[in-house]
Design a protein around this motif. Structure first.
Motif, PDB file in Angstrom:
ATOM      1  N   CYS A 239       0.871  -1.097  -0.015  1.00 22.45           N
ATOM      2  CA  CYS A 239       0.018  -0.038  -0.036  1.00 22.45           C
ATOM      3  C   CYS A 239       0.819   1.230   0.149  1.00 22.45           C
ATOM      4  CB  CYS A 239      -1.021  -0.187   1.318  1.00 22.45           C
ATOM      5  SG  CYS A 239      -2.149  -1.510   1.042  1.00 22.45           S
ATOM      6  N   ASP A 240       2.022   1.214   0.772  1.00 24.01           N
ATOM      7  CA  ASP A 240       2.807   2.396   0.725  1.00 24.01           C
ATOM      8  C   ASP A 240       3.332   2.532  -0.705  1.00 24.01           C
ATOM      9  OD1 ASP A 240       2.561   2.576   3.383  1.00 24.01           O
ATOM     10  OD2 ASP A 240       4.608   1.952   4.103  1.00 24.01           O
ATOM     11  N   LEU A 241       3.670   1.547  -1.223  1.00 22.22           N
ATOM     12  CA  LEU A 241       4.124   1.800  -2.805  1.00 22.22           C
ATOM     13  C   LEU A 241       3.201   2.303  -3.701  1.00 22.22           C
ATOM     14  CD1 LEU A 241       6.717  -1.274  -3.381  1.00 22.22           C
ATOM     15  CD2 LEU A 241       7.356   1.239  -3.116  1.00 22.22           C
ATOM     16  N   ASP A 242       2.077   2.033  -3.564  1.00 22.65           N
ATOM     17  CA  ASP A 242       0.890   2.342  -4.118  1.00 22.65           C
ATOM     18  C   ASP A 242       0.586   3.814  -3.914  1.00 22.65           C
ATOM     19  OD1 ASP A 242      -1.564   2.421  -5.913  1.00 22.65           O
ATOM     20  OD2 ASP A 242      -2.780   1.824  -4.005  1.00 22.65           O
ATOM     21  N   ALA A 243       0.813   4.353  -2.681  1.00 26.76           N
ATOM     22  CA  ALA A 243       0.656   5.782  -2.229  1.00 26.76           C
ATOM     23  C   ALA A 243       1.702   6.546  -2.815  1.00 26.76           C
ATOM     24  CB  ALA A 243       0.339   5.910  -0.824  1.00 26.76           C
ATOM     25  N   TYR A 245       3.601   5.864  -5.540  1.00 28.65           N
ATOM     26  CA  TYR A 245       3.708   5.894  -7.030  1.00 28.65           C
ATOM     27  C   TYR A 245       2.184   5.792  -7.538  1.00 28.65           C
ATOM     28  CZ  TYR A 245       8.476   4.837  -6.046  1.00 28.65           C
ATOM     29  OH  TYR A 245       9.907   4.717  -5.680  1.00 28.65           O
ATOM     30  N   PRO A 246       1.615   6.825  -7.438  1.00 23.66           N
ATOM     31  CA  PRO A 246       0.092   6.933  -7.605  1.00 23.66           C
ATOM     32  C   PRO A 246      -0.212   6.389  -9.151  1.00 23.66           C
ATOM     33  CG  PRO A 246       0.739   9.202  -7.309  1.00 23.66           C
ATOM     34  CD  PRO A 246       1.762   8.336  -7.006  1.00 23.66           C
ATOM     35  N   ASP A 247       0.721   6.581 -10.098  1.00 23.65           N
ATOM     36  CA  ASP A 247       0.700   6.458 -11.571  1.00 23.65           C
ATOM     37  C   ASP A 247       0.931   4.970 -11.837  1.00 23.65           C
ATOM     38  OD1 ASP A 247      -0.482   8.973 -11.871  1.00 23.65           O
ATOM     39  OD2 ASP A 247       1.549   9.705 -12.737  1.00 23.65           O
ATOM     40  N   LEU A 248       1.300   4.118 -10.838  1.00 17.64           N
ATOM     41  CA  LEU A 248       1.423   2.551 -11.315  1.00 17.64           C
ATOM     42  C   LEU A 248       0.248   2.266 -11.877  1.00 17.64           C
ATOM     43  CD1 LEU A 248       2.678   0.963  -8.084  1.00 17.64           C
ATOM     44  CD2 LEU A 248       3.910   1.227  -9.950  1.00 17.64           C
ATOM     45  N   LYS A 249       0.401   1.406 -13.045  1.00 13.80           N
ATOM     46  CA  LYS A 249      -0.640   0.897 -13.779  1.00 13.80           C
ATOM     47  C   LYS A 249      -1.282  -0.151 -13.218  1.00 13.80           C
ATOM     48  CE  LYS A 249      -0.071   3.820 -17.079  1.00 13.80           C
ATOM     49  NZ  LYS A 249      -0.677   4.838 -16.883  1.00 13.80           N
ATOM     50  N   GLY A 250      -0.761  -0.892 -12.385  1.00 16.17           N
ATOM     51  CA  GLY A 250      -1.599  -2.021 -11.619  1.00 16.17           C
ATOM     52  C   GLY A 250      -0.756  -2.841 -10.461  1.00 16.17           C
ATOM     53  N   ILE A 251      -1.323  -3.332  -9.605  1.00 15.43           N
ATOM     54  CA  ILE A 251      -0.636  -4.344  -8.724  1.00 15.43           C
ATOM     55  C   ILE A 251      -1.210  -5.575  -8.893  1.00 15.43           C
ATOM     56  CG2 ILE A 251      -0.212  -4.555  -6.079  1.00 15.43           C
ATOM     57  CD1 ILE A 251      -0.230  -1.402  -5.894  1.00 15.43           C
ATOM     58  N   GLU A 252      -0.367  -6.441  -9.341  1.00 14.34           N
ATOM     59  CA  GLU A 252      -1.059  -7.911  -9.278  1.00 14.34           C
ATOM     60  C   GLU A 252      -0.438  -8.710  -8.106  1.00 14.34           C
ATOM     61  OE1 GLU A 252      -1.112  -7.759 -14.351  1.00 14.34           O
ATOM     62  OE2 GLU A 252       0.208  -9.324 -13.102  1.00 14.34           O
ATOM     63  N   GLU A 297      -6.572   0.396  -4.147  1.00  8.96           N
ATOM     64  CA  GLU A 297      -7.481   0.207  -5.133  1.00  8.96           C
ATOM     65  C   GLU A 297      -7.122  -0.576  -6.442  1.00  8.96           C
ATOM     66  OE1 GLU A 297     -10.949   0.530  -5.203  1.00  8.96           O
ATOM     67  OE2 GLU A 297     -10.540   0.935  -3.024  1.00  8.96           O
ATOM     68  N   LYS A 298      -5.849  -0.341  -7.052  1.00 12.14           N
ATOM     69  CA  LYS A 298      -5.692  -0.933  -8.072  1.00 12.14           C
ATOM     70  C   LYS A 298      -5.222  -2.389  -8.130  1.00 12.14           C
ATOM     71  CE  LYS A 298      -3.033   2.618  -9.334  1.00 12.14           C
ATOM     72  NZ  LYS A 298      -2.578   3.409  -8.405  1.00 12.14           N
ATOM     73  N   VAL A 299      -5.220  -3.007  -7.118  1.00 12.83           N
ATOM     74  CA  VAL A 299      -4.839  -4.358  -6.672  1.00 12.83           C
ATOM     75  C   VAL A 299      -5.809  -5.285  -7.556  1.00 12.83           C
ATOM     76  CG1 VAL A 299      -6.073  -4.858  -4.550  1.00 12.83           C
ATOM     77  CG2 VAL A 299      -3.865  -5.797  -5.132  1.00 12.83           C
ATOM     78  N   SER A 300      -5.157  -6.289  -8.243  1.00 14.93           N
ATOM     79  CA  SER A 300      -6.041  -7.460  -8.811  1.00 14.93           C
ATOM     80  C   SER A 300      -5.162  -8.829  -8.714  1.00 14.93           C
ATOM     81  CB  SER A 300      -6.177  -7.372 -10.192  1.00 14.93           C
ATOM     82  OG  SER A 300      -4.884  -7.262 -10.740  1.00 14.93           O
TER      83      SER A 300
END
Ligand code: SF4
Ligand code: SF4
Length: 303
Positions: A239-243, A245-252, A297-300
């Motif tokens: 989650c810290d990386l997601d915050a 780097y807000p423009d990450l295309k996705g987190i799988e 949010e962008k995790v899948s």
């Protein structure tokens, strides 16, 4: 002379290695020693003998042709002395059951490009392209750069799947030629990272930062292994990386599976994590829900 690399597999029509339909080129060699490795035949940069135990009919043809006494059929069991193999290929030729293979083949840029270009129409129609994977493909950096350049010239979208464990100087060289990264994030905390992968993660995180600041699209790939990194600390790390780097295309999220262990046996290595089973879909689904609740949010879920 054209660069060559040791390629251990080429998968066409791949749907899991970046956007669209892709051809994935798997290169041999990896500096990490992840306990859960699902491609253990990729770790050694050299060619090696690979044995499909389940295909062996115990006919003994390999025993007859091998001059270095690698194969033994005793009490209904086929054992292999991998250390003695000189990779002559005679047993592979002799085996009518396709139970033996030499993993890894030296291929030139032209040969690999030939494979890639065979599916050019699929890439165009699906938004796909070519993915370099491994092992750690960037270990064979000169080959990678040349191949990526050739893809660019031909209008083929390029993706690199990497552990990020490469020097900053070398990493810089690849950046102009990459359209998207599949970037591994394995374990939170450098000491823990070293414990489970054999290397610390400072350099990896620096390279991730450089790629992001360079504006290259990145999908973060997170293997999750029960008892190792299915914990709050690691989920918060994601989650810290997601915050950050807000423009990450996705987190799988890639749930652990046991396929790697079968392959370890096939190359004469000890199995690892023998008390673990493949993660059930419902458990993996809960991890994703948990990460979403934590704000990611962008995790899948991936394969
Ligand atoms: S590749 Fe050659 S040396 Fe290796 S096991 Fe087969 S026959 Fe023996
Ligand atoms: S030749 Fe193939 S099928 Fe026959 S014993 Fe060897 S590995 Fe098994």
């Amino acid at each position: 002379m054209s660069e060559t690399a040791i390629v251990f597999d080429i998968q066409r029509a791949s749907l899991h290695d970046g956007p669209g339909i892709r051809t994935t080129i798997f290169l041999k060699g990896c500096p990490l020693k992840c306990l859960w490795c699902h491609n253990p035949e990729a770790v050694n940069p050299a060619q090696q003998l690979f044995f499909h135990f389940d295909k062996c009919m115990q006919c003994g043809d390999c025993v007859a042709v091998c001059e270095t006494d690698v194969h033994h059929l005793t009490d209904g069991k086929h054992t292999i002395d991998f250390e003695k193999c000189t990779l002559c290929g005679k047993c592979v030729e002799a085996c009518n059951s396709n139970a033996l293979k030499i993993k890894g083949k030296a291929m030139s840029i032209d040969e690999v490009m030939h494979e890639i270009m065979a599916d050019i129409d699929f890439y165009k129609n699906s938004g796909g392209g070519m993915t370099l994977s491994g092992g750690e493909p960037l270990l064979q950096l000169t080959f990678c750069i040349e191949l990526l350049k050739r893809c660019r010239e031909k209008g083929v979208h390029t993706c690199v799947e990497t552990s990020g464990f490469i020097s900053a100087e070398q990493f810089q060289k690849i950046l102009p030629w990459v359209d998207i990264f599949l970037f591994d994030y394995k374990v939170t905390g450098s000491t823990e990272h070293q414990k489970y992968t054999g290397v610390p993660n400072e350099r990896i995180l620096e390279n991730l930062d450089v790629a992001y600041q360079h504006g290259i699209p990145i999908i973060l790939r997170c293997i999750v292994v029960p008892g190792i990194n299915d914990n709050d600390l690691h989920f918060m790390g994601i989650c810290d990386l997601d915050a950050k780097y807000p423009d990450l295309k996705g987190i799988e999220i890639l749930p652990y599976h046991t396929m790697g262990n079968n392959k370890r046996t096939s190359i004469g290595k000890e199995e690892t994590l023998t008390d673990l089973e493949t993660v059930p879909a419902e458990v993996a689904g809960k991890w994703v829900q948990k990460l979403k609740k934590l704000g990611c949010e962008k995790v899948s879920l991936s394969r």
